[in-house]
Design a protein around this motif. Structure first.
Motif, short mmCIF file in Angstrom:
data_model
loop_
_atom_site.label_atom_id
_atom_site.label_comp_id
_atom_site.label_asym_id
_atom_site.label_seq_id
_atom_site.Cartn_x
_atom_site.Cartn_y
_atom_site.Cartn_z
N THR A 175 0.81 -1.22 0.00
CA THR A 175 0.00 0.00 0.00
C THR A 175 0.84 1.27 0.00
N ALA A 176 2.12 1.14 -0.30
CA ALA A 176 2.98 2.32 -0.42
C ALA A 176 2.67 3.07 -1.71
N VAL A 177 3.08 4.33 -1.76
CA VAL A 177 2.98 5.17 -2.95
C VAL A 177 4.30 5.92 -3.10
N VAL A 178 4.82 5.98 -4.33
CA VAL A 178 6.06 6.70 -4.60
C VAL A 178 5.76 7.78 -5.64
N GLY A 179 6.10 9.02 -5.35
CA GLY A 179 5.79 10.14 -6.22
C GLY A 179 6.76 10.30 -7.37
N ASP A 180 6.69 11.45 -8.03
CA ASP A 180 7.56 11.78 -9.16
C ASP A 180 8.93 12.25 -8.65
N ASN A 181 9.95 12.01 -9.49
CA ASN A 181 11.30 12.55 -9.27
C ASN A 181 11.85 12.19 -7.89
N VAL A 182 11.66 10.92 -7.52
CA VAL A 182 12.17 10.40 -6.25
C VAL A 182 13.47 9.64 -6.51
N SER A 183 14.44 9.80 -5.61
CA SER A 183 15.70 9.06 -5.67
C SER A 183 15.82 8.21 -4.41
N VAL A 208 11.62 13.56 -3.38
CA VAL A 208 12.19 13.10 -2.11
C VAL A 208 13.47 12.31 -2.37
N LEU A 209 14.46 12.49 -1.50
CA LEU A 209 15.68 11.68 -1.49
C LEU A 209 15.67 10.80 -0.25
N ILE A 210 15.81 9.48 -0.44
CA ILE A 210 15.86 8.53 0.67
C ILE A 210 17.24 7.89 0.68
N GLY A 211 18.00 8.16 1.73
CA GLY A 211 19.38 7.73 1.81
C GLY A 211 19.53 6.24 2.05
N ALA A 212 20.74 5.74 1.83
CA ALA A 212 21.03 4.31 1.92
C ALA A 212 20.69 3.77 3.30
N GLY A 213 20.01 2.61 3.32
CA GLY A 213 19.71 1.93 4.56
C GLY A 213 18.57 2.51 5.37
N ALA A 214 17.89 3.51 4.87
CA ALA A 214 16.79 4.12 5.62
C ALA A 214 15.57 3.20 5.64
N LYS A 215 14.84 3.24 6.74
CA LYS A 215 13.60 2.48 6.90
C LYS A 215 12.47 3.46 7.20
N VAL A 216 11.43 3.42 6.39
CA VAL A 216 10.25 4.26 6.60
C VAL A 216 9.09 3.31 6.84
N LEU A 217 8.49 3.38 8.03
CA LEU A 217 7.56 2.34 8.46
C LEU A 217 6.20 2.92 8.82
N GLY A 253 16.48 20.01 10.24
CA GLY A 253 16.64 21.26 9.50
C GLY A 253 15.91 21.23 8.19
N GLU A 254 16.20 22.22 7.37
CA GLU A 254 15.60 22.29 6.04
C GLU A 254 16.25 21.25 5.12
N ALA A 255 15.63 21.04 3.97
CA ALA A 255 16.12 20.02 3.04
C ALA A 255 17.48 20.37 2.44
N GLY A 256 17.82 21.64 2.45
CA GLY A 256 19.14 22.04 1.96
C GLY A 256 19.14 22.49 0.51
N CYS A 257 18.09 22.17 -0.23
CA CYS A 257 17.97 22.59 -1.62
C CYS A 257 16.52 22.39 -2.04
N ALA A 258 16.18 22.93 -3.20
CA ALA A 258 14.79 22.86 -3.66
C ALA A 258 14.38 21.44 -4.04
N GLN A 259 15.31 20.66 -4.61
CA GLN A 259 15.00 19.31 -5.09
C GLN A 259 16.08 18.33 -4.60
N PRO A 260 15.99 17.83 -3.37
CA PRO A 260 17.03 16.93 -2.85
C PRO A 260 17.26 15.70 -3.73
N ALA A 261 16.20 15.18 -4.34
CA ALA A 261 16.34 13.99 -5.16
C ALA A 261 17.22 14.24 -6.38
#
Length: 275
Positions: A175-183, A208-217, A253-261
């Motif tokens: 039931t996950a959803v992944v949007g546009d321009n995701v890394s 969205v940028l999801i870094g290595a080894g991250a778990k979103v539950l 903090g903030e994302a650091g840029c407009a498009q982290p992905a």
């Protein structure tokens, strides 16, 4: 040109992504004759990116249970009803070429990158599931997990411009959803909580940028243009345009840029100001 003039079929048929892939194929032929059979059978013997993609994926997924020829036939039937697969494949390829510093030619994701190949296999599986071919879709999920080490439930809607860097160990639940321009980097889990048959997986926004080894539950929202630090465990909603990190993850903090992905910067600033 007069207002009644028609555009020639040659101009209408221009496909810059496919032409870039074919140019790369000719370069491979010149540089590495030992790969001639691969390049000819996968790229230069086909008329469209869709044909080449179906051929490459079917060859990678080939198994005695379901042959490459049968998979290619299934893909061809699916493409006729779902031409958006080819459109998304082009955007994904462009995204990989733009964001992955290890990718130097358009041909490389199609021939070599299992993250790209896994995402395209999922797009076929998702379309088949929507068309009522549940068992074929589940079979593709199973084979993709075996071949690419990427396990995405075929029910997951996937936006365009998705880039899997390496891809190994990625798991995305039903039931996950992944949007546009995701890394998404390697060993990421978009997982559920509990076993109830309900909406139980994350919803990943655009950019969205999801870094290595991250778990979103859990059934939580990750806001647009946010960044999840490597190794983080995310259990709560992530606001748009923020960076979260830690176990459990917190807003730092903030994302650091407009498009982290698009930037692909996994490093995050800790409280002492160092990286």
């Amino acid at each position: 040109m007069s207002g009644n003039a028609k555009i020639s079929p040659q101009i209408q048929a221009v496909d810059p992504v496919w032409e870039a892939v074919r140019a790369g194929a000719r370069q491979v032929l010149d540089n590495e004759p030992f790969l001639a059979n691969l390049v000819l059978s996968t790229i230069l013997n086909h008329d469209t990116l869709e044909e080449a993609l179906a051929h490459r994926l079917a060859t990678r997924l080939d198994h005695e249970d379901v042959s490459a020829d049968m998979i290619r036939q299934g893909f061809a039937e699916t493409l006729r009803d779902h031409p958006e697969i080819g459109q998304a494949a082009r955007v994904d390829l462009a995204a990989t070429l733009e964001r992955d510093p290890a990718c130097h030619r358009a041909i490389e994701p199609l021939l070599y990158f299992k993250g790209y190949q896994a995402i395209q296999t999922h797009r076929f599986a998702h379309a088949m599931l929507k068309s009522g071919r549940r068992d074929f879709a589940l079979y593709l999920q199973s084979r993709s997990s075996q071949v690419f080490q990427v396990d995405v439930n075929p029910a997951v809607p996937m936006g365009r411009g998705v880039m899997l860097d390496h891809g190994t160990g990625l798991v995305i639940g039903e039931t996950a959803v992944v949007g546009d321009n995701v890394s998404i980097l390697q060993n990421v889990t978009l997982g559920g909580t509990g076993k109830a048959d309900q909406d139980r997986h994350p919803k990943i926004g655009n950019g969205v940028l999801i870094g290595a080894g991250a778990k979103v539950l859990g059934n939580i929202k990750v806001g647009d243009c946010s960044r999840i630090g490597a190794g983080s465990v995310v259990l709560k909603e992530v606001p748009p345009r923020t960076t979260v990190a830690g176990v459990p993850a917190k807003v730092i903090g903030e994302a650091g840029c407009a498009q982290p992905a698009l930037v692909m910067d996994q490093m995050v600033l800790v409280h002492d100001g160092s990286k």
